[in-house]
Enzyme design. Structure first.
Site, PDB file in Angstrom:
ATOM      1  N   GLU A  25      -9.063 -10.236   5.100  1.00  0.00           N
ATOM      2  CA  GLU A  25      -8.664 -10.452   6.508  1.00  0.00           C
ATOM      3  C   GLU A  25      -9.602  -9.733   7.482  1.00  0.00           C
ATOM      4  O   GLU A  25      -9.153  -9.008   8.371  1.00  0.00           O
ATOM      5  CB  GLU A  25      -7.213 -10.012   6.728  1.00  0.00           C
ATOM      6  N   GLU A  49      -2.890 -15.585   0.306  1.00  0.00           N
ATOM      7  CA  GLU A  49      -1.644 -14.918   0.719  1.00  0.00           C
ATOM      8  C   GLU A  49      -0.766 -15.961   1.399  1.00  0.00           C
ATOM      9  O   GLU A  49      -1.197 -16.565   2.386  1.00  0.00           O
ATOM     10  CB  GLU A  49      -1.915 -13.764   1.694  1.00  0.00           C
TER      11      GLU A  49
HETATM   12  O1  AHR Z   1       0.610  -8.958   2.056  1.00  0.00           O
HETATM   13  C1  AHR Z   1       0.776  -7.979   3.014  1.00  0.00           C
HETATM   14  C2  AHR Z   1      -0.419  -7.875   3.944  1.00  0.00           C
HETATM   15  O2  AHR Z   1      -0.518  -9.038   4.703  1.00  0.00           O
HETATM   16  C3  AHR Z   1      -1.766  -7.750   3.305  1.00  0.00           C
HETATM   17  O3  AHR Z   1      -2.110  -6.449   2.984  1.00  0.00           O
HETATM   18  C4  AHR Z   1      -2.700  -8.278   4.358  1.00  0.00           C
HETATM   19  O4  AHR Z   1      -3.848  -8.868   3.821  1.00  0.00           O
HETATM   20  C5  AHR Z   1      -1.845  -9.248   5.138  1.00  0.00           C
HETATM   21  O5  AHR Z   1      -1.925  -9.007   6.495  1.00  0.00           O
END
Ligand code: AHR
Length: 500
Positions: A175, A294
């Site tokens: 990210e 994610e």
């Molecule tokens: O999954 C939780 C968090 O969400 C992770 O660390 C990050 O990559 C995202 O913002």
């Protein structure tokens, strides 16, 4: 009960694409209790000689997760991988700036690789492109993948792993478009760093595949231009572009919440289009595929976490307790992902244990499955083969964000042997059952081998006591034109049909 009609029509000559089972991946970050008191808890009654909780391993094996992303997440952007190897009593305790906790490093790289063997999964390893860069990444891959006879490969051997770990899949940071990220960069700075890092890593091991950071969400102000610039700068050294997406029902507007699969669909389509636009501009033969590394529902724990005490070790963080409507959206997101099987090749349900997770543990007790565990488990175990182009007919409804949301989401998968079609379907209507037809099209249906549902629960019902699960749907009957079955209001449904 009031019923309406809906259908999915099968077309065996119109495949979307073969499913890469890595779309059923998940994620373990050094965050909250994912690692400590989640997968690793020496002294727990179910822990093995390594401190790995067997009750958690058993649940993960039921989920059938082929690849697990590690060690972050936001955590990785401040992580020194060297802290997590070698004798445990010499590993430093560090401040984790991302989550403002203390990291003891008692579980590290070797422990993760060993644990992966118990859950039958491969690693998706992330390198730190926040506080570190090319040098740390090339040293890490020398440590993990180089056989022997060099500084870091011999360090690995001294630490107990004679054979290289041969980690194939690498995320180039996490990210990096997000202002919250330690070492956040603009697209040009990130693109150049990711490209040079991947280049150096490939010199050490040219069999790896790399994932560049795309946008952390569709609503990021840099969405689109970020992808375009990063792809432009990294194209020849990467294989996948990442997407991250979480949803919440903060407004308690369930019809709109369940419609968020349309947002995911638009996100995946948009990123695919950008990848292809850059490919065309570069006159390249190479296609960049997508890694949705994610995705989940995440909002239940926000209030709790806003008031957390800082610098604790393994605190209760991001411990969303999922309800039944969350399970319906997770099912719908999985269906959406299958619709993109041609380009979506990896995905990680974020996360796996305790942190926005399908599996929860009690540090003084057992482990249990959340509501979202069930649709995920059915798709990851039964969704194998080729996705057929979804021809779904359903009435629609409108919400504050979407004009026309189909009540029924569906997808059909033909297995590799060509003898079984699996259909997953969600009925998003909260009060109306569907007279649902699985129209055979060119298939010759022989029998209904499986007909199940997850239905009848209150939208806000949760599963701490373990009463939820998949039950038979006894309404399915085989007719000339296909299978006819009733989908209960607010339901997740799975069917398997044998074909001649
Ligand atoms: O999954 C939780 C968090 O969400 C992770 O660390 C990050 O990559 C995202 O913002």
């Amino acid at each position: 009960m009031f019923h309406v009609k809906s259908s999915i029509t099968l077309d065996k000559y119109a495949p979307v694409g073969e499913i890469d089972e890595r779309i059923y991946g998940s994620f373990i970050e050094h965050l909250g209790r994912a690692v400590y008191t989640g997968i690793y808890q020496p002294g727990h009654p179910s822990a093995d000689e390594n401190g790995f909780r067997q009750d958690v391993i058993d649940l993960i094996n039921k989920l059938n997760v082929p690849i697990i992303r590690y060690p972050g997440g936001n955590f990785v952007s401040g992580f020194n991988w060297e802290d997590s190897v070698g004798p445990k009593d010499q590993r430093p305790r560090r401040l984790d700036l991302a989550w403002q906790t203390i990291e003891s490093n008692q579980f590290g790289l070797h422990e993760f690789m060993q644990w992966l063997g118990k859950v039958h999964a491969k690693p998706m390893m992330a390198v730190n492109l926040g506080t570190r860069g090319i040098d740390a990444a090339r040293n890490l891959i020398e440590y993990t993948n180089f056989p022997k006879g060099s500084y870091y490969s011999d360090m690995r051997r001294r630490n107990g792993a004679e054979q290289p770990f041969n980690i194939k899949t690498w995320c180039l940071g996490n990210e990096m478009d997000g202002p919250w990220q330690i070492g956040h960069k603009d697209a040009v700075a990130y693109g150049k760093l990711a490209n040079e890092t991947a280049h150096a890593m490939r010199i050490v091991d040219d069999s790896i595949e790399t994932v560049a950071c795309g946008s952390s969400g569709l609503t990021m102000p840099t969405f689109g231009s970020w992808e375009d610039t990063v792809l432009d700068l990294t194209y020849d050294n990467i294989d996948y572009l990442s997407l991250h997406r979480y949803y919440g029902n903060q407004d308690n507007d369930t019809p709109n919440f369940l419609a968020q699969s349309l947002d995911l669909d638009a996100f995946i389509s948009g990123v695919t289009a950008i990848c292809d636009a850059v490919k065309a501009r570069k006159h390249s033969q190479k296609t960049i595929n997508l890694s949705l590394d994610e995705w989940n529902v995440w909002y239940h724990s926000n209030n709790h976490d806003a008031h957390d005490e800082k610098w604790q070790e393994a605190p209760h963080k991001l411990e969303d307790i999922y309800n039944f409507e969350d399970a319906l959206l997770v099912g719908s997101m999985l269906i959406t992902m299958l619709h993109h099987a041609d380009r979506l090749k990896m995905a990680c349900l974020a996360q796996l244990v305790n942190v926005i997770a399908p599996i929860m543990t009690d540090e003084n007790g057992g482990a249990w499955a959340q509501s979202i565990f069930y649709p995920f488990m059915q798709v990851s175990t039964l969704g194998k083969g080729t996705v057929l182009t979804p021809i779904v007919h359903s009435e629609t409804y409108g919400t504050k964000e979407f004009d026309a949301v189909p009540f029924v989401d569906g997808v059909a998968v033909l297995n590799d042997a060509g003898d079984t079609v699996t259909v997953f379907a969600v009925n998003k209507s909260l009060d109306t059952a569907q007279d649902f037809t699985i129209a055979a099209g060119d298939f010759d249906f022989a029998s209904v081998a499986l007909s199940t549902q997850m239905a009848g629960y209150g939208l806000k019902e949760t599963n701490e006591d373990g009463h939820m699960g998949i039950t038979p749907n006894t309404t399915a009957r085989l007719a000339e034109d296909g299978v006819h079955v009733t989908l209960a209001p607010a339901s997740w449904n799975t069917f398997q049909i044998k074909v001649n």
